[in-house]
Design an enzyme around this catalytic site. Structure first.
Site, PDB file in Angstrom:
ATOM      1  N   ILE A 149      20.221   0.015 -47.080  1.00  0.00           N
ATOM      2  CA  ILE A 149      18.966   0.758 -46.997  1.00  0.00           C
ATOM      3  C   ILE A 149      18.937   1.870 -48.043  1.00  0.00           C
ATOM      4  O   ILE A 149      17.939   2.059 -48.750  1.00  0.00           O
ATOM      5  CB  ILE A 149      18.771   1.320 -45.578  1.00  0.00           C
ATOM      6  CG1 ILE A 149      18.635   0.165 -44.580  1.00  0.00           C
ATOM      7  CG2 ILE A 149      17.541   2.224 -45.518  1.00  0.00           C
ATOM      8  CD1 ILE A 149      18.699   0.585 -43.131  1.00  0.00           C
ATOM      9  N   CYS A 227      15.864   8.221 -40.732  1.00  0.00           N
ATOM     10  CA  CYS A 227      15.492   6.908 -40.173  1.00  0.00           C
ATOM     11  C   CYS A 227      16.744   6.129 -39.783  1.00  0.00           C
ATOM     12  O   CYS A 227      16.690   4.897 -39.654  1.00  0.00           O
ATOM     13  CB  CYS A 227      14.684   6.099 -41.181  1.00  0.00           C
ATOM     14  SG  CYS A 227      13.024   6.728 -41.478  1.00  0.00           S
ATOM     15  N   ALA A 228      17.863   6.829 -39.599  1.00  0.00           N
ATOM     16  CA  ALA A 228      19.132   6.148 -39.319  1.00  0.00           C
ATOM     17  C   ALA A 228      19.408   6.117 -37.820  1.00  0.00           C
ATOM     18  O   ALA A 228      19.092   5.143 -37.151  1.00  0.00           O
ATOM     19  CB  ALA A 228      20.268   6.830 -40.073  1.00  0.00           C
ATOM     20  N   GLU A 258      15.620   9.363 -26.630  1.00  0.00           N
ATOM     21  CA  GLU A 258      14.386   8.623 -26.904  1.00  0.00           C
ATOM     22  C   GLU A 258      13.777   8.095 -25.611  1.00  0.00           C
ATOM     23  O   GLU A 258      14.488   7.486 -24.815  1.00  0.00           O
ATOM     24  CB  GLU A 258      14.676   7.467 -27.872  1.00  0.00           C
ATOM     25  CG  GLU A 258      15.138   7.963 -29.236  1.00  0.00           C
ATOM     26  CD  GLU A 258      15.322   6.842 -30.259  1.00  0.00           C
ATOM     27  OE1 GLU A 258      15.203   5.663 -29.866  1.00  0.00           O
ATOM     28  OE2 GLU A 258      15.578   7.139 -31.431  1.00  0.00           O
ATOM     29  N   HIS A 276      10.665   5.438 -33.516  1.00  0.00           N
ATOM     30  CA  HIS A 276      11.725   4.470 -33.834  1.00  0.00           C
ATOM     31  C   HIS A 276      11.112   3.148 -34.285  1.00  0.00           C
ATOM     32  O   HIS A 276      11.456   2.070 -33.776  1.00  0.00           O
ATOM     33  CB  HIS A 276      12.639   4.256 -32.628  1.00  0.00           C
ATOM     34  CG  HIS A 276      14.020   3.817 -33.013  1.00  0.00           C
ATOM     35  ND1 HIS A 276      15.140   4.157 -32.309  1.00  0.00           N
ATOM     36  CD2 HIS A 276      14.471   3.050 -34.049  1.00  0.00           C
ATOM     37  CE1 HIS A 276      16.212   3.633 -32.865  1.00  0.00           C
ATOM     38  NE2 HIS A 276      15.827   2.949 -33.937  1.00  0.00           N
ATOM     39  N   ILE A 277      10.247   3.226 -35.293  1.00  0.00           N
ATOM     40  CA  ILE A 277       9.533   2.035 -35.753  1.00  0.00           C
ATOM     41  C   ILE A 277       9.866   1.682 -37.201  1.00  0.00           C
ATOM     42  O   ILE A 277       9.188   0.838 -37.803  1.00  0.00           O
ATOM     43  CB  ILE A 277       8.005   2.224 -35.624  1.00  0.00           C
ATOM     44  CG1 ILE A 277       7.546   3.457 -36.411  1.00  0.00           C
ATOM     45  CG2 ILE A 277       7.598   2.316 -34.162  1.00  0.00           C
ATOM     46  CD1 ILE A 277       6.030   3.585 -36.542  1.00  0.00           C
TER      47      ILE A 277
END
Length: 523
Positions: A149, A227-228, A258, A276-277
């Site tokens: 990523i 975003c990890a 979450e 979380h998308i």
């Protein structure tokens, strides 16, 4: 051959499977029905809904492969599958581009204040002067972690004209040169970056990697994006940094809890939050379906899939011979990665005694590599891809055999060369895995819990000073082992302790007179 599609996947994946197998889609199958009906299938494809439990696996005499059309395999009992010789595969590369794009979307949203400007206009306001933005051109992007990523983020950030710094202790100079990035330490990155993105796994080493001390040294207008995994950024400290104007803003797709219903971050304007998308696109789901379908096809055609989470299928006799040493290999790998200083360059593995008589050492070597590499990479390393990943990172692997096992029935001896140190460790399996040699000093260490390994000069008072220093940090010593070659020379002490040991404690011990080195290891 029959394949059960137990969760919704993209039609492209189904079409791929129909070329080699009878495909049955039952995306509303209940857990009870799955246990009853799985006996008829050679493969199963799941996403998140369906749980492939031990009960399901034990009811599946024909099952050869379990495919998770996504990255994680939390809903699959991998241990039970391994025991039955069933391969578990996933699609780790399916989300790389998708997550990288979401990362850039969050960067743009923060740098141009898009989210709060959108809310303002929808409220009937026209506040142009309130939303002065920041160009990305010529700004410095700091990337923490350079796996699949992170590498994709580099490509996209360069299109915006950004300069790129990277913090990744394990990236090779060749890989950095190919990507055209500057490799720096974490502090240098945080001090100089205008935008920081996180792309590392959540491990004990990366837990709260970014907290109050790190926010203090960032630029006042810096933007940080995660975003990890939740927990890499300490959210309470992030809230303080944002409300006290220590940094410019933050964008999070992942959270410590979450959903983050009680988080004070929800009240701030200088934050963009998504649920979380980052991996949720139709293309990623399509690619995941196609990837796992091709993995199943390979198995059905007698080929080796590449994204195997557990061990490849082997005959039962070989499996029974090798299985007792899996735990030892795992512990030795964990020990090595935690004691390495800098990049690991070489691993010399020697199998001794009874192990020298077993032909397929390759599986044990791959297991050692898996444990060495997984903590430092975001993408999963498994028994199939471990040698390739090690080669790509410039690690030289040497394997050997020796009949002499120093009085033990079996022994694994490993010599590691890293950038800044060399470590040797030897372990045996006798009911439980044990470490019996560290840097040529004989010890007898059980491979459980936390241990502190100290190298020091063997003179009166040193052991006491080390114990006192641990006591000052409220760390209790449960057991102690000392290894030495001669009185007054260099010695190694292994302390089993009841609490985790921070780097600050390690540094305090290393600062003691006549102490050469200290490191803690969690097994």
């Amino acid at each position: 051959m029959k394949v059960l599609i137990a969760d919704q996947i993209n039609q492209k994946g189904i079409e791929e499977l129909e070329e080699v197998a009878e495909v049955v889609a039952r995306t509303d199958i209940t857990p009870e029905e799955l246990v009853d009906d799985i006996k008829d299938f050679d493969a199963i494809v799941v996403r998140s809904r369906t749980k492939v439990t031990r009960e399901v696996i034990e009811a599946a005499p024909s099952l050869k492969i379990i495919a998770r059309a996504g990255v994680g395999v939390d809903n699959v009992d991998v241990e039970a599958a391994t025991e039955r010789g069933i391969m578990v595969v996933n699609a780790p590369e399916s989300t790389s581009i998708t997550v990288a794009e979401h990362t850039m979307g969050l960067v743009l949203s923060m740098s141009r204040k898009i989210a709060i400007a959108d809310n303002s206009v929808k409220e009937g306001k026209w506040e142009k002067s309130r939303f002065m933005g920041m160009e990305l051109n010529s700004k410095t992007l700091g990337i923490v972690g350079m796996g699949r990523i992170g590498s994709q983020v580099v490509i996209r950030a360069k299109a915006f004209g950004m300069d790129i710094m990277v913090y990744d202790p394990y990236i090779t100079p060749e890989a950095a040169a190919e990507l055209g990035v500057e490799v720096v330490d974490l502090e240098t990155l945080l001090v100089n970056a205008d935008v920081i993105t996180i792309h590392v796994p959540l491990t004990p080493e990366t837990k709260y990697l970014i907290s109050k001390p790190q926010f203090k040294i960032m630029k006042e207008n810096a933007i940080i994006v995660n975003c990890a995994r939740g927990g890499i950024i300490k959210e309470d400290d992030l809230y303080d940094a944002l409300t006290q104007n220590e940094i410019g803003g933050a964008a999070l797709d992942v959270f410590e809890t979450e959903p983050p219903k009680e988080s004070p971050l929800l009240q701030l304007d200088n934050v963009v939050l998504t649920p979380h998308i980052a991996a949720s696109t139709s293309e990623a789901q399509r690619d995941a379906a196609i990837i796992v379908a091709k993995e199943i096809k390979k198995v059905f055609q007698g080929e080796s899939p590449k994204n195997v989470i557990n061990m490849p299928v082997m005959d039962p006799e070989t499996f029974q011979l090798i299985k007792p040493f899996f735990g030892l290999a795992e512990k030795l790998g964990k020990f090595l990665i935690q004691t390495a200083q800098g990049n690991i360059n070489e691993l010399d593995i020697t199998y001794c005694g009874e192990l020298a008589e077993i032909q397929k050492h390759d599986i044990i070597t791959r297991m050692i590599l898996q444990e060495v590499l997984n903590p430092i990479l975001t993408e999963p390393v498994n028994l199939v891809n471990a040698p390739g990943v090690a080669k790509n990172r410039g690690i030289i692997i040497t394997e050997g055999k020796r009949s002499d096992s120093k009085g033990y029935k079996n022994l694994i001896s490993i010599k590691m060369k890293a950038d800044n140190n060399e470590v040797s460790v030897e372990g045996v399996f006798d009911k439980e895995p044990k470490i019996v040699m560290i840097n040529n000093y004989q010890v007898d260490v059980e491979t459980k819990g936390t241990m502190v390994i100290v190298c020091y000069k063997d003179i009166p008072g040193i052991i006491g000073s080390i114990g006192t220093k641990l006591g000052e940090h409220d760390i209790n010593i449960a057991k102690m082992q000392v290894g030495r070659q001669q009185p007054g020379g260099e010695a190694v002490m292994v302390l089993k302790v009841d609490q985790n040991v921070s780097r600050d404690v390690e540094d305090d011990i290393k600062a003691l007179a006549h102490v050469y080195d200290a490191v803690s290891v969690n097994l």
